[in-house]
Design a protein around this motif. Structure first.
Motif, short mmCIF file in Angstrom:
data_model
loop_
_atom_site.label_atom_id
_atom_site.label_comp_id
_atom_site.label_asym_id
_atom_site.label_seq_id
_atom_site.Cartn_x
_atom_site.Cartn_y
_atom_site.Cartn_z
N TYR A 1 23.18 0.52 -4.29
CA TYR A 1 23.61 0.05 -2.66
C TYR A 1 23.73 0.93 -1.70
CZ TYR A 1 25.14 -4.05 -5.64
OH TYR A 1 25.19 -5.25 -6.56
N LYS A 2 23.41 0.52 -0.46
CA LYS A 2 23.68 1.40 0.54
C LYS A 2 24.98 1.00 1.28
CE LYS A 2 21.08 1.65 4.55
NZ LYS A 2 19.92 1.34 5.29
N ILE A 3 25.90 2.07 1.26
CA ILE A 3 27.18 1.66 1.62
C ILE A 3 27.47 2.63 3.05
CG2 ILE A 3 29.73 1.98 1.40
CD1 ILE A 3 28.83 0.17 -0.93
N ALA A 4 27.92 1.84 4.04
CA ALA A 4 28.24 2.67 5.44
C ALA A 4 29.49 3.22 5.29
CB ALA A 4 28.23 1.48 6.39
N GLN A 5 29.28 4.55 5.82
CA GLN A 5 30.57 5.32 5.93
C GLN A 5 31.16 5.35 7.15
OE1 GLN A 5 30.51 6.44 2.85
NE2 GLN A 5 30.70 8.64 3.25
N LYS A 6 32.50 4.81 7.06
CA LYS A 6 33.24 4.62 8.43
C LYS A 6 34.20 5.53 8.68
CE LYS A 6 32.01 -0.11 8.47
NZ LYS A 6 32.41 -1.77 8.23
N GLU A 7 34.29 5.75 10.00
CA GLU A 7 35.41 6.82 10.35
C GLU A 7 36.76 6.16 10.71
OE1 GLU A 7 34.31 9.75 13.15
OE2 GLU A 7 32.35 9.62 12.30
N LYS A 8 37.88 6.69 10.65
CA LYS A 8 39.09 6.31 10.51
C LYS A 8 39.36 6.16 12.10
CE LYS A 8 41.50 8.34 7.35
NZ LYS A 8 42.40 9.10 6.80
N GLY A 9 40.33 5.37 12.24
CA GLY A 9 41.00 4.95 13.80
C GLY A 9 40.30 4.36 14.82
N LEU A 10 40.73 4.08 15.99
CA LEU A 10 40.22 3.44 16.98
C LEU A 10 38.96 4.04 17.51
CD1 LEU A 10 40.76 0.88 18.36
CD2 LEU A 10 42.18 1.85 19.87
N ALA A 11 39.20 5.28 17.92
CA ALA A 11 38.00 6.18 18.18
C ALA A 11 36.73 6.14 17.18
CB ALA A 11 38.54 7.70 18.50
N GLY A 12 37.08 6.39 15.90
CA GLY A 12 36.35 6.21 14.69
C GLY A 12 35.50 5.07 14.94
N ALA A 13 36.24 3.74 15.04
CA ALA A 13 35.67 2.44 15.18
C ALA A 13 34.82 2.28 16.49
CB ALA A 13 36.84 1.39 15.24
N VAL A 14 34.96 2.82 17.39
CA VAL A 14 34.02 2.77 18.46
C VAL A 14 32.84 3.55 18.15
CG1 VAL A 14 33.77 3.32 20.96
CG2 VAL A 14 35.82 2.42 20.18
N LYS A 15 32.94 4.77 17.78
CA LYS A 15 31.88 5.73 17.37
C LYS A 15 30.81 4.96 16.38
CE LYS A 15 30.81 10.15 15.68
NZ LYS A 15 31.52 11.35 14.76
N ASN A 16 31.57 4.26 15.43
CA ASN A 16 30.70 3.59 14.26
C ASN A 16 29.76 2.61 14.72
OD1 ASN A 16 31.65 4.80 11.91
ND2 ASN A 16 33.41 3.65 11.91
N ALA B 1 37.60 -6.03 14.70
CA ALA B 1 36.62 -6.56 15.63
C ALA B 1 35.39 -5.62 15.90
CB ALA B 1 37.18 -6.88 16.97
N LEU B 2 35.78 -4.20 15.80
CA LEU B 2 34.58 -3.26 15.82
C LEU B 2 33.91 -2.86 14.86
CD1 LEU B 2 36.62 -0.62 18.23
CD2 LEU B 2 34.59 -1.99 18.76
N ALA B 3 34.43 -3.57 13.39
CA ALA B 3 33.65 -3.16 12.09
C ALA B 3 32.44 -3.75 12.02
CB ALA B 3 34.78 -3.51 11.20
N TYR B 4 32.18 -4.97 12.57
CA TYR B 4 30.96 -5.46 12.29
C TYR B 4 29.97 -5.24 13.32
CZ TYR B 4 33.61 -7.26 8.46
OH TYR B 4 34.09 -7.52 7.44
N ARG B 5 29.25 -4.04 13.46
CA ARG B 5 28.26 -4.04 14.36
C ARG B 5 27.23 -4.96 14.90
NH1 ARG B 5 24.74 1.59 14.16
NH2 ARG B 5 23.97 0.76 12.26
N PHE B 6 26.85 -5.62 13.73
CA PHE B 6 25.89 -6.42 14.22
C PHE B 6 26.52 -7.64 14.92
CE2 PHE B 6 24.48 -10.76 13.14
CZ PHE B 6 23.07 -10.85 13.38
N ASP B 7 27.72 -7.98 14.71
CA ASP B 7 28.34 -9.19 15.24
C ASP B 7 28.35 -8.88 16.72
OD1 ASP B 7 28.46 -10.17 12.80
OD2 ASP B 7 30.56 -10.28 12.75
N VAL B 8 28.78 -7.60 17.07
CA VAL B 8 29.21 -6.89 18.34
C VAL B 8 28.20 -7.26 19.22
CG1 VAL B 8 29.79 -5.06 19.78
CG2 VAL B 8 30.82 -5.63 17.63
N PHE B 9 27.00 -6.82 18.69
CA PHE B 9 25.53 -6.69 19.53
C PHE B 9 25.11 -8.31 19.63
CE2 PHE B 9 25.51 -2.20 18.26
CZ PHE B 9 25.77 -1.61 19.56
N ALA B 10 25.10 -8.80 18.40
CA ALA B 10 24.35 -10.20 18.54
C ALA B 10 25.34 -11.18 19.30
CB ALA B 10 24.54 -10.77 17.10
N ASN B 11 26.70 -11.11 19.66
CA ASN B 11 27.36 -11.78 20.35
C ASN B 11 26.97 -11.60 21.83
OD1 ASN B 11 29.45 -13.43 19.59
ND2 ASN B 11 30.74 -11.70 18.60
#
Lengths: 266, 264, 323
Positions: free
Chosen positions: C13-28, A18-28
């Motif tokens: 292409y521009k690819i977003a680098q994502k960090e692992k784990g829950l904390a990483g997901a929030v940071k991203n 759910a956190l992966a799509y940044r746009f979705d989070v803010f747009a929501n």
């Protein structure tokens, strides 16, 4: 892997997803706030010149609006889409054979989704609503306690209703428009947009006999203090009865569907 | 001219395909025929109940509100028939479904909308027309030639405004690459702002909905004008509709350059 | 004039680098780093009219991206493409009017309706004159046997039948250029045979210029004179299959079976294995032909049997992929 740790894994995965799509989070957040503000302005406007209608003042209605917006996040379900996809792709028989029950997986996915949505959408909406619309405080301590009890049952009623509805995937080809309509009708009939006590007696009677008002209306009424502990009890009992009926019919329907799918091989 | 004829030919053929598809799944259609009117009858009942409790809404009585609501639902229905795909543009972007349109010698936006008519959108028209007729009767709307023209212009304009806004919202998904559709919120917001008089909302919101996102021109301003006997609002609606749609088409063209198909 | 000209083509292409784990997901949610991925890296080639060319390369090499840029779907980061003298991005409508494209992984047919309805749809979209439409349909029916499936809804067709339908749909407007992205993927032997026959026939009768991407080496052997191998976004090989084979594996093995264990040597061949009365010689195709070698050996000794072992084409491709 035991089922328990499988569930906790699914739950955590969903949170990250759910956190992966940044746009979705803010747009929501933005879209939900816009809808919330429109509703709040609506109440302010039609209440001009009235102190109280049907025993509710404008402040109650604003509280109602903000809490209803936050609650709607707890009622987001994806089980309908998941099962539809599984049936469409023809993998449903295989999915059902997995060691972890299919609907339990869907449940924990939804739970994970809702948990993250609560933090990334629900809390910001609550904050924005409190700042710009009005602090949505419960009427009193008892109201708050009753609200949480009722909300817990609401959550399960809503989920079981969605799961029961999802079984339609086995009989209809194109579910996705039906899912939209179900959501819209559920919101209209449950009092989430306009409380049913604004409706005439006969309409209230009909809606009271359906399970929908026990999803939004009852917890919200409890929150703004429309019931005392004594008057709340019968309502909560009916809510519990609906929970039993819906979960019971879901289990029965799911069992017979599973049997059918296993025989036909999907 | 040749080109326009070609486009019309293609559209008509796809109307045929849409009907054939519908006949392929009759149960779906029956489902819509039941559920769509229910949605709007419920919506209208809600207004009736609210008016019954509060008397009028911002000076608009029940008849006036029915007139306004009718226009809102009819234009909603047409926008569903022609432009509903706009709500699901994110799905198309992420799934790479624009590929096929780009491989054909026709405008991409044209194909996106006019090669997949949503015939079931007609089921929305039923409650819309009923409520509008009821409203017209209540406010003693005079069906002069001028008024008929005005209503036609207004419905066209309102449909274009809605369609344009759907396109603009959907086009963002070329950059966000998000599947998320905001159909639910969009509908709730459009319902609140087109089915009730705009004047009840705060000044700031009115300004935004008049000049920036021209939702006010879908139903409120033209209905207000028609009720006071002038078709001016309807004409402006049409102009704004054409402008919105043009801007939306240009914006879409820019967005399409960032289209990435699916996979590699 | 060459039908297709591609010069210094690049796609990033521009690819977003994502960090692992829950904390990483929030940071991203708030901070995000991007990385540039170059899917197509400076590719140039030209293809003359009427040629069948295969694009091959490992998954993710940039084949499909190149085809999608050539068909106007993707916008290149830089570089030029001309199809029949026109740029597919600036002049999309004109380019695609004379272009047929089939993606093996997805269909352009209308899923819900009978196959014939999709063909009619193409007739309207491409403004195909009735006579030409019927003629084309008849010609393709002769090769692919379309008539027997034309009234079946597309969703009920098998993969092979669907692919036949897609090929017909792509060729109804008689395009002079045809792009096929993995046309035989997932098909059975019969299906592959039909598709290959169709490609050959269309190329022979209509002189259609064809580019196909594939993982199927059978496609290459049967259809293509020319091979373009792409890896990591770059062209690593470009030329006739035969030339590539000769260059990468210039040596062949000749296995000779004698009547007894007395064998002979040859000055232009090296003996690499002896097993009883079976001897394996290795020779270079540049120095001596296989027939010449057999001739020489049979002059010097009595032989029972001789087989030239061709190199396996997969091995050649694998070596070429490595660069």
């Amino acid at each position: 892997m035991s089922n328990k740790s499988a569930y906790s894994f699914i739950y955590k995965m969903r949170i990250q997803k759910a956190l992966a799509y940044r746009f979705d989070v803010f747009a929501n957040i933005i879209f939900q706030c816009i809808a919330m503000f429109a509703t709040a302005f609506f109440w302010k406007a039609i209440y001009s010149g009235y102190d109280s209608v049907q025993g509710a003042g404008v402040y109650d209605m604003l509280t109602y609006t903000v809490i209803s917006a936050v609650m709607s996040i707890l009622f987001v379900t994806t089980v309908e889409f998941k099962l539809m996809e599984s049936v469409k792709k023809g993998t449903v028989a295989m999915d059902m054979l997995k060691p972890v029950p299919l609907f339990s997986i869907y449940f924990f996915e939804d739970l994970g989704n809702i948990t993250s949505l609560f933090f990334i959408n629900g809390l910001p909406i609550l904050l924005i609503g409190s700042l710009f619309i009005g602090m949505p405080l419960p009427a009193d301590g008892v109201s708050a306690a009753l609200f949480f009890v009722s909300l817990l049952m609401s959550f399960f009623i809503n989920w079981f209703f969605a799961a029961l509805f999802s079984l339609l995937s086995f009989v209809t080809i194109n579910m996705s428009p039906l899912i939209q309509v179900k959501k819209h009708i559920l919101r209209l009939l449950s009092g989430s947009i306009i409380p049913v006590w604004f409706f005439p007696e006969w309409a209230q009677g009909i809606l009271g006999a359906l399970p929908f008002v026990y999803i939004y209306q009852l917890p919200l009424d409890l929150y703004i203090g429309r019931y005392t502990l004594q008057t709340a009890m019968p309502k909560l009992t009916i809510q519990l009865v609906w929970l039993v009926i819906l979960s019971g019919s879901f289990y029965a329907a799911e069992k017979s569907m599973t049997k059918k799918v296993m025989v036909q091989g999907g | 001219m040749e080109r326009i004829k070609h486009y019309i030919d293609v559209s008509l053929y796809h109307v045929k395909l849409a009907v054939l598809t519908m006949l392929e799944y009759p149960a779906n259609f029956v489902g819509w025929l039941l559920s769509n009117p229910i949605q709007f009858i419920l919506g209208f009942a809600t207004i009736k109940f609210v008016v019954a409790r509060f008397g009028t809404i911002n000076g608009w009585d029940y008849g006036h509100l029915a007139f306004l609501y009718g226009i809102a639902v009819i234009s909603h229905a047409f926008s569903m028939i022609f432009f509903v795909q706009g709500w699901f543009m994110g799905e198309y972007v992420v799934g790479g479904d624009f590929d096929r349109y780009m491989l054909r010698p026709l405008s991409v936006l044209f194909q996106f909308f006019f090669t997949q008519f949503n015939i079931v959108g007609f089921t929305d028209l039923i409650p819309g027309v009923c409520v509008f007729a009821y409203g017209c009767h209540k406010v003693h709307f005079h069906w002069s030639i001028g008024n008929v023209m005005a209503v036609l212009l207004l419905i066209t304009g309102a449909t274009l405004i809605r369609g344009g806004i759907y396109i603009i919202m959907g086009t963002f998904s070329f950059w966000t690459k998000s599947r998320n559709d905001f159909a639910g919120f969009t509908q709730e917001f459009f319902d609140k702002t087109t089915m009730y008089p705009l004047s009840m909302y705060p000044r700031m919101m009115q300004i935004i909905l008049t000049y920036i996102i021209p939702i006010g021109w879908i139903s409120y301003y033209p209905a207000k004008d028609l009720l006071s006997g002038t078709g001016m609002g309807a004409v402006i609606s049409l102009v704004i509709g054409v402008v919105t749609m043009t801007l939306a088409a240009l914006f879409f063209k820019v967005g399409l350059r960032s289209y990435e198909s699916a996979g590699q | 004039m060459d039908t297709i000209v591609v010069k210094n083509l690049k796609k990033e292409y521009k690819i977003a680098q994502k960090e692992k784990g829950l904390a990483g997901a929030v940071k991203n949610l708030f901070v995000r780093k991007y990385e540039i991925l170059r899917a197509v890296d400076d590719i140039s080639f030209t293809i003359p009219k009427g040629e069948i060319t295969a694009f091959i390369g490992p998954n993710g090499a940039g084949k499909s991206t190149t085809v999608k840029m050539m068909s106007g779907i993707l916008v290149p980061t830089s570089g030029d493409i001309l199809i029949n003298g026109r740029n597919p991005q600036k002049d999309r409508v004109h380019v695609v009017q004379d272009l047929g494209v089939v993606f093996g992984q997805r269909t352009q047919l209308n899923w819900d309706l009978r196959l014939g309805e999709s063909f009619e749809m193409m007739r309207h979209i491409y403004k195909i004159p009735k006579a030409m439409y019927e003629e084309n349909l008849k010609v393709m029916d002769d090769i692919l046997g379309i008539e027997e499936i034309i009234n079946i809804p597309v969703r009920q067709l098998s993969l092979g039948q669907r692919m036949r339908g897609d090929l017909v749909a792509a060729m109804l407007h008689s395009p002079s250029v045809l792009f096929l992205d993995e046309p035989t993927i997932g098909l059975d032997v019969e299906g592959k045979y039909a598709i290959r026959k169709f490609i050959k026939e269309i190329n022979r009768v209509k002189g259609t210029t064809i580019i196909l991407t594939t993982h199927d080496l059978g496609d290459i052997e049967e259809l293509c004179k020319r091979l373009i191998i792409i890896n990591k976004g770059k062209i690593v090989e470009d030329g006739p299959l035969e030339e590539l084979v000769n260059r990468i594996a210039p040596n062949r093995n000749l296995v000779v079976e004698y009547y007894d264990e007395n064998y002979v040597e040859h000055e232009q061949a090296k003996i690499i294995n002896v097993e009883g009365n079976i001897v394996t010689y290795q020779f270079s195709k540049k120095e001596i032909t296989g027939a010449g070698l057999i001739c020489d050996i049979s002059d010097r000794a009595k032989i029972k049997d001789a087989t030239i072992k061709e190199v396996k084409i997969d091995d050649i491709i694998r070596i070429a992929y490595r660069g």
